[in-house]
Design a protein around this motif. Structure first.
Motif, mmCIF file in Angstrom:
data_model
loop_
_atom_site.group_PDB
_atom_site.id
_atom_site.type_symbol
_atom_site.label_atom_id
_atom_site.label_comp_id
_atom_site.label_asym_id
_atom_site.label_seq_id
_atom_site.Cartn_x
_atom_site.Cartn_y
_atom_site.Cartn_z
ATOM 1 N N ARG A 15 24.113 -16.710 -98.380
ATOM 2 C CA ARG A 15 25.340 -16.008 -98.783
ATOM 3 C C ARG A 15 25.760 -15.046 -97.684
ATOM 4 N N LYS A 16 27.021 -15.113 -97.293
ATOM 5 C CA LYS A 16 27.520 -14.256 -96.213
ATOM 6 C C LYS A 16 27.307 -12.782 -96.534
ATOM 7 N N THR B 298 25.254 -10.397 -94.078
ATOM 8 C CA THR B 298 25.915 -9.240 -93.474
ATOM 9 C C THR B 298 25.098 -7.972 -93.710
ATOM 10 N N LEU C 37 30.467 -11.731 -89.067
ATOM 11 C CA LEU C 37 30.517 -13.009 -89.786
ATOM 12 C C LEU C 37 31.808 -13.132 -90.594
ATOM 13 N N SER C 38 32.769 -12.244 -90.362
ATOM 14 C CA SER C 38 33.954 -12.217 -91.223
ATOM 15 C C SER C 38 34.747 -13.529 -91.174
ATOM 16 N N ALA D 181 33.399 -16.470 -91.086
ATOM 17 C CA ALA D 181 32.593 -17.545 -91.684
ATOM 18 C C ALA D 181 32.879 -17.641 -93.181
ATOM 19 N N ASP E 242 31.888 -18.032 -97.311
ATOM 20 C CA ASP E 242 30.927 -17.287 -98.120
ATOM 21 C C ASP E 242 29.546 -17.940 -98.151
ATOM 22 N N LEU F 270 27.037 -19.779 -95.953
ATOM 23 C CA LEU F 270 26.790 -20.020 -94.530
ATOM 24 C C LEU F 270 26.012 -21.301 -94.315
ATOM 25 N N HIS G 148 27.053 -21.614 -88.455
ATOM 26 C CA HIS G 148 27.646 -20.279 -88.411
ATOM 27 C C HIS G 148 26.751 -19.250 -87.728
ATOM 28 N N TRP G 149 25.456 -19.578 -87.616
ATOM 29 C CA TRP G 149 24.509 -18.679 -86.937
ATOM 30 C C TRP G 149 24.418 -18.999 -85.446
#
Ligand SMILES: [Zn+2]
Length: 129
Positions: free
Chosen positions: A87-88, A92, A104-105, A107, A109, A111, A115-116
């Motif tokens: 979960r983003k 965060t 991560l804004s 990306a 919700d 992940l 995204h990493w």
């Protein structure tokens, strides 16, 4: 040995300390956040497995993820460990606790590994810090 984020490792250190009488059972305390009966210990940093707060279930869930063990990202990026947290919102909070400045804004919700990837270098550097 794959240790992942270190949650199971940290809990095993806590359970050993309880068995040895070095730490009281969580249920003998009140929740550090709300004062109700505690029923578990919460870690904020798995690199310090005996630094714990007694908490109740709902406060534990509200606290979000702990700082992972150093070396976690090396395992993650080499494919030895599953992605966590997904979960983003949780990621965060974890990154903020780690003191890592990653945005991560953009990306979604939920992940995914991709995204990493843009932050691989920064995270591997954190592993060694
Ligand atoms: Zn509580």
């Amino acid at each position: 040995m794959v240790r992942g984020t270190g949650g199971p490792y940290a809990m095993s250190v806590v359970h050993r300390a309880i068995r040895r009488g070095e730490l009281k059972a969580a249920a003998e305390h009140q929740c550090a956040d709300c004062g109700k009966s505690a029923n578990r210990y919460d870690h904020r940093d798995y690199n310090a497995p005996l630094r714990v707060d007694p908490v109740c279930h709902s406060c534990n869930a509200r606290r979000g993820p702990a700082i992972p063990l150093k070396g976690y990202f090396e395992e993650l990026f080499s494919g030895k460990y599953m992605l966590w947290p997904r979960r983003k919102k949780d990621a965060t909070r974890m990154l903020a606790a780690m003191g890592v400045d990653i945005d991560l804004s953009g990306a979604p919700d939920r992940l995914k590994f991709e995204h990493w990837l843009p932050f691989k270098e920064v995270l591997l550097e954190w592993d060694c810090s």
